[in-house]
Enzyme design. Structure first.
Site, PDB file in Angstrom:
ATOM      1  N   HIS A  16      35.215  39.202  26.236  1.00 43.60           N
ATOM      2  CA  HIS A  16      35.588  39.876  27.479  1.00 43.60           C
ATOM      3  C   HIS A  16      35.256  41.369  27.429  1.00 43.60           C
ATOM      4  O   HIS A  16      34.969  41.972  28.465  1.00 43.60           O
ATOM      5  CB  HIS A  16      37.082  39.646  27.778  1.00 43.60           C
ATOM      6  CG  HIS A  16      37.484  40.014  29.182  1.00 43.60           C
ATOM      7  ND1 HIS A  16      36.868  39.468  30.299  1.00 43.60           N
ATOM      8  CD2 HIS A  16      38.430  40.854  29.660  1.00 43.60           C
ATOM      9  CE1 HIS A  16      37.423  39.978  31.390  1.00 43.60           C
ATOM     10  NE2 HIS A  16      38.379  40.823  31.035  1.00 43.60           N
ATOM     11  N   ALA A  18      31.657  38.528  37.461  1.00 42.24           N
ATOM     12  CA  ALA A  18      30.922  38.723  36.216  1.00 42.24           C
ATOM     13  C   ALA A  18      30.546  37.329  35.718  1.00 42.24           C
ATOM     14  O   ALA A  18      31.367  36.414  35.792  1.00 42.24           O
ATOM     15  CB  ALA A  18      31.820  39.417  35.196  1.00 42.24           C
ATOM     16  N   TYR A  70      42.189  29.439  35.594  1.00 48.63           N
ATOM     17  CA  TYR A  70      42.564  29.418  34.167  1.00 48.63           C
ATOM     18  C   TYR A  70      43.848  30.180  33.871  1.00 48.63           C
ATOM     19  O   TYR A  70      44.430  30.038  32.803  1.00 48.63           O
ATOM     20  CB  TYR A  70      41.417  29.933  33.276  1.00 48.63           C
ATOM     21  CG  TYR A  70      41.071  31.392  33.475  1.00 48.63           C
ATOM     22  CD1 TYR A  70      41.879  32.407  32.968  1.00 48.63           C
ATOM     23  CD2 TYR A  70      39.913  31.752  34.160  1.00 48.63           C
ATOM     24  CE1 TYR A  70      41.565  33.737  33.160  1.00 48.63           C
ATOM     25  CE2 TYR A  70      39.585  33.082  34.355  1.00 48.63           C
ATOM     26  CZ  TYR A  70      40.414  34.059  33.856  1.00 48.63           C
ATOM     27  OH  TYR A  70      40.094  35.374  34.045  1.00 48.63           O
ATOM     28  N   GLU A  71      44.287  31.006  34.829  1.00 50.15           N
ATOM     29  CA  GLU A  71      45.543  31.717  34.604  1.00 50.15           C
ATOM     30  C   GLU A  71      46.743  30.794  34.799  1.00 50.15           C
ATOM     31  O   GLU A  71      47.870  31.177  34.494  1.00 50.15           O
ATOM     32  CB  GLU A  71      45.653  32.902  35.585  1.00 50.15           C
ATOM     33  CG  GLU A  71      44.630  33.982  35.319  1.00 50.15           C
ATOM     34  CD  GLU A  71      44.671  35.059  36.390  1.00 50.15           C
ATOM     35  OE1 GLU A  71      45.423  36.025  36.224  1.00 50.15           O
ATOM     36  OE2 GLU A  71      43.955  34.932  37.402  1.00 50.15           O
ATOM     37  N   HIS A  76      41.741  43.620  36.110  1.00 57.06           N
ATOM     38  CA  HIS A  76      42.033  43.180  37.484  1.00 57.06           C
ATOM     39  C   HIS A  76      43.368  43.799  37.917  1.00 57.06           C
ATOM     40  O   HIS A  76      44.423  43.294  37.567  1.00 57.06           O
ATOM     41  CB  HIS A  76      42.192  41.653  37.548  1.00 57.06           C
ATOM     42  CG  HIS A  76      40.942  40.878  37.307  1.00 57.06           C
ATOM     43  ND1 HIS A  76      40.202  40.336  38.324  1.00 57.06           N
ATOM     44  CD2 HIS A  76      40.313  40.539  36.168  1.00 57.06           C
ATOM     45  CE1 HIS A  76      39.161  39.696  37.815  1.00 57.06           C
ATOM     46  NE2 HIS A  76      39.206  39.799  36.507  1.00 57.06           N
ATOM     47  N   SER A  92      35.589  41.028  37.638  1.00 56.37           N
ATOM     48  CA  SER A  92      36.004  41.761  36.443  1.00 56.37           C
ATOM     49  C   SER A  92      35.324  43.111  36.322  1.00 56.37           C
ATOM     50  O   SER A  92      34.102  43.195  36.290  1.00 56.37           O
ATOM     51  CB  SER A  92      35.630  40.973  35.174  1.00 56.37           C
ATOM     52  OG  SER A  92      36.499  39.910  35.000  1.00 56.37           O
ATOM     53  N   MET A 105      33.910  31.736  35.881  1.00 56.78           N
ATOM     54  CA  MET A 105      35.182  31.011  35.987  1.00 56.78           C
ATOM     55  C   MET A 105      35.890  31.291  37.315  1.00 56.78           C
ATOM     56  O   MET A 105      37.108  31.170  37.410  1.00 56.78           O
ATOM     57  CB  MET A 105      36.109  31.433  34.841  1.00 56.78           C
ATOM     58  CG  MET A 105      35.509  31.280  33.455  1.00 56.78           C
ATOM     59  SD  MET A 105      36.537  32.035  32.198  1.00 56.78           S
ATOM     60  CE  MET A 105      35.442  31.975  30.771  1.00 56.78           C
ATOM     61  N   SER A 106      35.123  31.680  38.333  1.00 56.48           N
ATOM     62  CA  SER A 106      35.785  32.067  39.588  1.00 56.48           C
ATOM     63  C   SER A 106      34.946  31.659  40.798  1.00 56.48           C
ATOM     64  O   SER A 106      34.034  30.844  40.683  1.00 56.48           O
ATOM     65  CB  SER A 106      35.999  33.586  39.606  1.00 56.48           C
ATOM     66  OG  SER A 106      34.753  34.254  39.704  1.00 56.48           O
ATOM     67  N   ASN A 157      26.545  39.151  30.206  1.00 53.60           N
ATOM     68  CA  ASN A 157      26.260  38.754  28.830  1.00 53.60           C
ATOM     69  C   ASN A 157      25.364  37.522  28.841  1.00 53.60           C
ATOM     70  O   ASN A 157      25.283  36.818  29.836  1.00 53.60           O
ATOM     71  CB  ASN A 157      27.571  38.447  28.091  1.00 53.60           C
ATOM     72  CG  ASN A 157      28.416  37.432  28.842  1.00 53.60           C
ATOM     73  OD1 ASN A 157      29.058  37.772  29.837  1.00 53.60           O
ATOM     74  ND2 ASN A 157      28.370  36.205  28.413  1.00 53.60           N
ATOM     75  N   HIS A 164      42.512  33.389  39.153  1.00 49.98           N
ATOM     76  CA  HIS A 164      41.638  32.383  38.550  1.00 49.98           C
ATOM     77  C   HIS A 164      42.432  31.133  38.190  1.00 49.98           C
ATOM     78  O   HIS A 164      43.568  31.243  37.713  1.00 49.98           O
ATOM     79  CB  HIS A 164      41.024  32.922  37.258  1.00 49.98           C
ATOM     80  CG  HIS A 164      40.302  34.212  37.404  1.00 49.98           C
ATOM     81  ND1 HIS A 164      40.946  35.423  37.395  1.00 49.98           N
ATOM     82  CD2 HIS A 164      38.981  34.473  37.557  1.00 49.98           C
ATOM     83  CE1 HIS A 164      40.054  36.391  37.540  1.00 49.98           C
ATOM     84  NE2 HIS A 164      38.859  35.849  37.646  1.00 49.98           N
TER      85      HIS A 164
HETATM   86 CL1  6GU Z   1      29.230  33.406  29.235  1.00 50.03          CL
HETATM   87  N1  6GU Z   1      30.864  32.100  30.689  1.00 50.03           N
HETATM   88  C1  6GU Z   1      31.776  31.967  31.611  1.00 50.03           C
HETATM   89  N2  6GU Z   1      32.245  30.733  31.850  1.00 50.03           N
HETATM   90  N3  6GU Z   1      32.249  32.985  32.332  1.00 50.03           N
HETATM   91  C2  6GU Z   1      31.757  34.196  32.084  1.00 50.03           C
HETATM   92  C3  6GU Z   1      30.807  34.398  31.133  1.00 50.03           C
HETATM   93  C4  6GU Z   1      30.372  33.290  30.433  1.00 50.03           C
HETATM   94  N4  6GU Z   1      30.508  35.721  31.118  1.00 50.03           N
HETATM   95  C5  6GU Z   1      31.259  36.301  32.036  1.00 50.03           C
HETATM   96  N5  6GU Z   1      32.017  35.383  32.623  1.00 50.03           N
END
Ligand code: 6GU
Length: 279
Positions: free
Chosen positions: A254, A113, A85-86, A61, A30, A216-217, A240, A83
């Site tokens: 995001h 990320a 989740y998509e 993306h 990302s 998530m990847s 984050n 991903h």
């Molecule tokens: Cl906090 N969690 C997840 N699952 N994916 C992320 C994230 C957090 N920050 C960026 N990608």
């Protein structure tokens, strides 16, 4: 069509379109797709122009395969990944990796990320992925489920050494050279399905089981790359902090992820380019 046949037909198509076949594959996370700007003699192929290829849907993306030279090496860069989740099938998520393998890619570099779970991490840290925990794989969503594609690798591949030690060491040396050791980390990446972020209780659980960063990847891509015998380097940008307290008013979002990516985009680009140079 088997995964092999599908990947083969796409690889055959791409071989006809690009002047030079790649030896290194790069997948950008990302907000980190700007690395494509450093690729010279570029041939850009839109995902939407590749028959049988999925399309990218996430903000930040773009959705291109960029072939060309980076630091003098022949590379293919995925600008935008797929991903789970998509809503993509896992077979679609991993298709580009198998296409890369058939094009001749022997080293895969992935960035993503991620949220920082390790309390010692700061936003903006860059974490070399030492190992991963695939919550998806452990719960039945392993990308190698189904008939084994023996063209690529064995039925029961070992996953120790998935993130190649030699490349991790190379990266640590490079961080010294670039004087960015103060924000270089190494740790375990854990992937959950998403698209929702973790609940605070889940986040505490992820910490407890030994993860340093969550995203998530990546895990499906690297498992499939390892199955196919590639060398792999992974890096998470900690964009984050994760929230571990139910009473916290802070939300993961995001925008914050993209904001941190933007701040570190230049150094991430330089880092990957210099790493490629050293391969
Ligand atoms: Cl906090 N969690 C997840 N699952 N994916 C992320 C994230 C957090 N920050 C960026 N990608």
């Amino acid at each position: 069509m088997s995964s092999y046949e599908n990947a083969k037909s796409i690889a055959d198509y791409l071989s006809g379109v690009v002047p030079q076949l790649p030896e290194i594959g790069i997948i950008c996370g990302s907000g980190l797709g700007g690395l494509a700007e450093l690729v010279t003699e570029a041939t850009v192929v839109k995902y939407s122009d590749i028959k049988g290829f999925p399309k990218s849907t996430v903000v930040g993306h773009p959705g291109n395969l960029v072939f060309g030279k980076l630091a003098g090496k022949d590379v293919v860069l995925m600008q935008g990944r797929f991903h789970p989740y998509e809503g993509y099938e896992i077979s679609q998520v991993i298709l580009p990796i198998r296409v890369m393998k058939l094009l001749g890619v022997e080293t895969l570099i992935v960035t993503n990320a991620a949220g920082g779970l390790n309390p010692k991490f700061n936003v903006g840290d860059m974490m070399i992925i030492k190992d991963h925990i695939s919550l998806l794989g452990l719960t039945g969503k392993n990308p190698l489920v189904g008939p084994n594609e023996s063209h690529f690798g064995p039925r029961f591949p070992a996953l120790n050494g998935l993130y190649t030690k030699e490349l991790r060491e190379l990266a640590k040396g490079l961080a010294k050279e670039l004087s960015i050791e103060r924000y270089l980390q190494e740790g375990v990446y854990i992937a959950q399905m998403g698209p929702s972020y973790e609940t605070p209780a889940e986040a505490r659980f992820l910490r407890m089981i030994g993860a340093d960063a969550v995203g998530m990847s990546t895990i499906h891509e690297t498992v499939v790359a390892k199955h196919a015998g590639m060398k792999i380097f992974g890096m998470s940008l900690i964009t984050n902090n994760i929230v571990v307290d139910e009473d916290s008013q802070v939300n993961c979002n995001h925008e914050e992820v993209l904001e941190t990516s933007a701040k570190r985009a230049e150094i991430m680009k330089t880092f990957v380019k210099k790493l490629v140079e050293k391969l």
